[in-house]
Write an enzyme that holds these catalytic residues in place. Structure first.
Site, mmCIF file in Angstrom:
data_model
loop_
_atom_site.group_PDB
_atom_site.id
_atom_site.type_symbol
_atom_site.label_atom_id
_atom_site.label_comp_id
_atom_site.label_asym_id
_atom_site.label_seq_id
_atom_site.Cartn_x
_atom_site.Cartn_y
_atom_site.Cartn_z
ATOM 1 N N CYS A 92 0.822 -1.224 0.000
ATOM 2 C CA CYS A 92 0.000 0.000 0.000
ATOM 3 C C CYS A 92 0.858 1.278 0.000
ATOM 4 O O CYS A 92 1.664 1.478 0.902
ATOM 5 C CB CYS A 92 -0.918 -0.019 1.225
ATOM 6 S SG CYS A 92 -1.833 1.532 1.415
ATOM 7 N N GLU A 101 -5.444 7.670 8.648
ATOM 8 C CA GLU A 101 -5.194 8.676 7.610
ATOM 9 C C GLU A 101 -3.684 8.934 7.535
ATOM 10 O O GLU A 101 -3.082 9.514 8.459
ATOM 11 C CB GLU A 101 -5.947 9.995 7.853
ATOM 12 C CG GLU A 101 -7.425 9.897 7.544
ATOM 13 C CD GLU A 101 -7.670 9.405 6.116
ATOM 14 O OE1 GLU A 101 -6.989 9.828 5.179
ATOM 15 O OE2 GLU A 101 -8.555 8.536 5.954
HETATM 16 N N1 LIG Z 1 -7.024 8.197 2.946
HETATM 17 C C1 LIG Z 1 -6.413 6.964 3.377
HETATM 18 C C2 LIG Z 1 -6.372 5.961 2.214
HETATM 19 C C3 LIG Z 1 -5.836 4.602 2.635
HETATM 20 C C4 LIG Z 1 -6.197 3.493 1.647
HETATM 21 O O1 LIG Z 1 -7.013 3.684 0.711
HETATM 22 N N2 LIG Z 1 -5.599 2.304 1.864
HETATM 23 C C5 LIG Z 1 -5.968 1.157 1.041
HETATM 24 C C6 LIG Z 1 -4.801 0.224 0.750
HETATM 25 S S1 LIG Z 1 -3.592 0.993 -0.279
HETATM 26 C C7 LIG Z 1 -6.983 0.307 1.787
HETATM 27 O O2 LIG Z 1 -6.879 0.120 2.980
HETATM 28 N N3 LIG Z 1 -7.970 -0.212 1.051
HETATM 29 C C8 LIG Z 1 -8.987 -1.068 1.561
HETATM 30 C C9 LIG Z 1 -10.268 -0.944 0.761
HETATM 31 O O3 LIG Z 1 -10.254 -0.305 -0.302
HETATM 32 O O4 LIG Z 1 -11.284 -1.497 1.203
HETATM 33 C C10 LIG Z 1 -5.017 7.278 3.914
HETATM 34 O O5 LIG Z 1 -4.413 8.269 3.461
HETATM 35 O O6 LIG Z 1 -4.542 6.570 4.813
#
Ligand SMILES: N[C@@H](CCC(=O)N[C@@H](CS)C(=O)NCC(=O)O)C(=O)O
Length: 269
Positions: A41, A93
């Site tokens: 990620c 976040e």
């Molecule tokens: N706004 C969040 C975005 C985090 C994010 O989208 N992480 C992804 C993995 S790269 C996730 O956990 N996805 C799970 C999903 O889409 O259900 C941040 O900046 O931490």
């Protein structure tokens, strides 16, 4: 769908490989600070590089955010990584986590946010630009379909390049980092996407960064400096294991929150 074991994006390689595998191995011991992570990620890599830069003791916990185990959901109801557990309290976040680490561990490693209030504010402007402009344009280009719509593909490519170029024009002239000789928070905020630019060569016929152009020359120097930074290269896994993940984005079949938001014309979830 997102809580189910059969989420279509859940079939991930289960753990970090390559250089990242070594770092994960070094951070298995119980610590009050825990990073709930997905090895692949880019948002995690933001927080992970800051932890490494500052040499803050932490425990690395691999979770699959497409399976959303209860251990993750209890801390972060949205079930996204990175999620941090700090003395049993949750934080999430990625950009908030990065600033929190800077504030909560003032005696660890280098300060990554500049002291000067103006430079701190500029860091936040370009952090916001990265999250609200660069990442969505990266995904609109990566997910663009159909591939035989050459004009549409070119438009998406140009939109992404224009955003990167705007960012490059803001960099300190001598560099090599955004604010000068030493890296600062903005570098760790954007680095994960710059480290993943190869996906466009692999899936979208290339990025086509112009040659003989001052801003792009500066960008290439920047890219090299980021690539060589140990905290960045040591938190990356082997390319072959990213391929099945990015293939689904390139085919526009990924069902992550980010992929869905991109299809709906929304920003980063
Ligand atoms: N706004 C969040 C975005 C985090 C994010 O989208 N992480 C992804 C993995 S790269 C996730 O956990 N996805 C799970 C999903 O889409 O259900 C941040 O900046 O931490």
């Amino acid at each position: 769908m997102s809580n189910k074991q059969d989420h279509p994006d859940s079939n991930l390689f289960p753990h970090a490989t390559g250089l990242a595998h070594k770092i994960v191995g070094e951070h298995q011991a119980e610590q009050p600070l825990k990073l709930y992570s997905g090895w692949f990620c880019p948002f995690v890599q933001r927080a992970w590089t800051v932890l490494e830069e500052k040499k803050i003791p932490y425990q690395y916990i691999e979770v699959n955010p497409y399976h959303k185990p209860d251990s993750l959901l209890k801390l972060n109801p949205r079930g996204l990584v990175p999620t941090l557990q700090y003395d049993n309290k949750p934080l999430y976040e990625s950009t908030v986590i990065c600033e929190f680490l800077e504030d909560a561990y003032p005696d660890h490693g280098p300060r990554l946010l500049p002291k000067d209030p103006f430079d701190r504010a500029r860091t936040r402007i370009w952090t916001d630009f990265c999250t609200s402009r660069i990442i969505p344009a990266f995904h609109r280009f990566l997910q663009f379909q159909p591939m035989d719509d050459k004009a549409g593909l070119e438009e998406a490519r140009k939109e992404f390049l224009d955003k990167l170029n705007e960012f490059a024009k803001e960099m300190d002239e001598a560099g090599p980092f955004f604010l000068g000789e030493e890296p600062s928070l903005i570098d760790f905020v954007i680095a994960p996407w710059i480290m993943r630019l190869w996906v466009f060569d692999h899936y979208k016929g290339g990025l086509g960064i112009p040659k003989d152009d001052a801003a792009w020359d500066r960008f290439r120097t920047y890219q090299k400096a980021l690539e060589e930074r140990p905290s960045i290269k040591n938190t990356l896994s082997e390319k072959e294991h990213y391929l099945p993940i990015y293939q689904r984005y390139a085919d526009n079949t990924a069902q992550s929150e980010l992929a869905k938001a991109t299809r709906k014309g929304r920003g980063v979830p």
